[in-house]
Design a protein around this motif. Structure first.
Motif, PDB file in Angstrom:
ATOM      1  N   ASP A   1      41.977  41.587  44.241  1.00 13.49           N
ATOM      2  CA  ASP A   1      42.867  42.155  43.222  1.00 13.49           C
ATOM      3  C   ASP A   1      42.988  41.251  42.000  1.00 13.49           C
ATOM      4  O   ASP A   1      43.756  41.530  41.090  1.00 13.49           O
ATOM      5  CB  ASP A   1      44.253  42.420  43.809  1.00 13.49           C
ATOM      6  CG  ASP A   1      44.213  43.483  44.898  1.00 13.49           C
ATOM      7  OD1 ASP A   1      43.339  44.367  44.844  1.00 13.49           O
ATOM      8  OD2 ASP A   1      45.059  43.418  45.805  1.00 13.49           O
ATOM      9  N   GLY A   2      42.282  40.149  41.989  1.00 11.81           N
ATOM     10  CA  GLY A   2      42.331  39.238  40.855  1.00 11.81           C
ATOM     11  C   GLY A   2      42.809  37.857  41.254  1.00 11.81           C
ATOM     12  O   GLY A   2      42.772  37.487  42.426  1.00 11.81           O
ATOM     13  N   PHE A   3      43.269  37.119  40.276  1.00  9.71           N
ATOM     14  CA  PHE A   3      43.703  35.750  40.487  1.00  9.71           C
ATOM     15  C   PHE A   3      45.003  35.697  41.280  1.00  9.71           C
ATOM     16  O   PHE A   3      45.710  36.693  41.418  1.00  9.71           O
ATOM     17  CB  PHE A   3      43.908  35.054  39.137  1.00  9.71           C
ATOM     18  CG  PHE A   3      42.650  34.939  38.335  1.00  9.71           C
ATOM     19  CD1 PHE A   3      41.638  34.077  38.728  1.00  9.71           C
ATOM     20  CD2 PHE A   3      42.466  35.698  37.192  1.00  9.71           C
ATOM     21  CE1 PHE A   3      40.474  33.961  38.001  1.00  9.71           C
ATOM     22  CE2 PHE A   3      41.303  35.600  36.450  1.00  9.71           C
ATOM     23  CZ  PHE A   3      40.300  34.729  36.853  1.00  9.71           C
TER      24      PHE A   3
END
Length: 167
Positions: free
Chosen positions: A113-115
């Motif tokens: 989902d990203g960082f």
């Protein structure tokens, strides 16, 4: 029918795909050293909760077997181990510091989902104000994720670990 006649037949145990530690012993030894370094200064129960939660997310049966047994040997309760997979609904079983560590574990483990969100990191930093301890926590999360990748890729078989076996 007596109890002795009532038996359960389980599925066959799968065989590991590859004994990676045997074929890459220097990598295995380095991982063991990295693991030992990562846990320094962390509470043993917290350390095992982090390892269990990452292993649940990564579906690593070998690591789940190992770290639930190690957690029990360290004095962790069965109830807290069982509730860990539903920690958001079972927050009252954990301290705020443990919750921050568990949430950070999820964020570091599931990067699709990203960082790692700033608010998750900030919560962990607030509960681990000593940057050395926070660094150790991040290292422990990173190391268990590496172990999980070896375990699931090579289909390492759970059920044969005894606590302290690799100490």
């Amino acid at each position: 029918m007596t109890d002795t006649e009532n038996t359960t037949t389980y599925a066959d145990e799968h065989q590991p795909r590859l004994q990676w530690a045997k074929h890459a012993p220097e990598v295995y030894k380095a991982m063991v050293r990295l693991d030992a370094a990562a846990k320094k200064g962390l509470d043993p129960k917290l350390y095992e909760l982090v390892k269990i939660r990452a292993s649940q997310l990564n579906h690593c049966a070998l690591c789940l077997d190992m770290h639930t047994k190690d957690a029990l040997a360290a004095g962790e309760s069965v109830e807290r181990i069982v509730q860990l997979s539903a920690w958001e609904e079972s927050r009252h079983f954990y301290t705020e510091k443990e919750l921050a560590a568990i949430e950070l574990t999820e964020a570091v483990t599931v990067l699709t989902d990203g960082f790692v969100p700033d608010e998750v990191y900030a919560r962990a930093a607030a509960h681990f104000p000593d940057e050395a301890e926070l660094s150790q926590l991040i290292a422990a999360i990173t190391v268990i994720n590496a172990w999980n990748r070896f375990g699931v890729t090579c289909r390492m078989t759970p059920g044969h670990y005894t606590p302290g076996q690799y100490a």
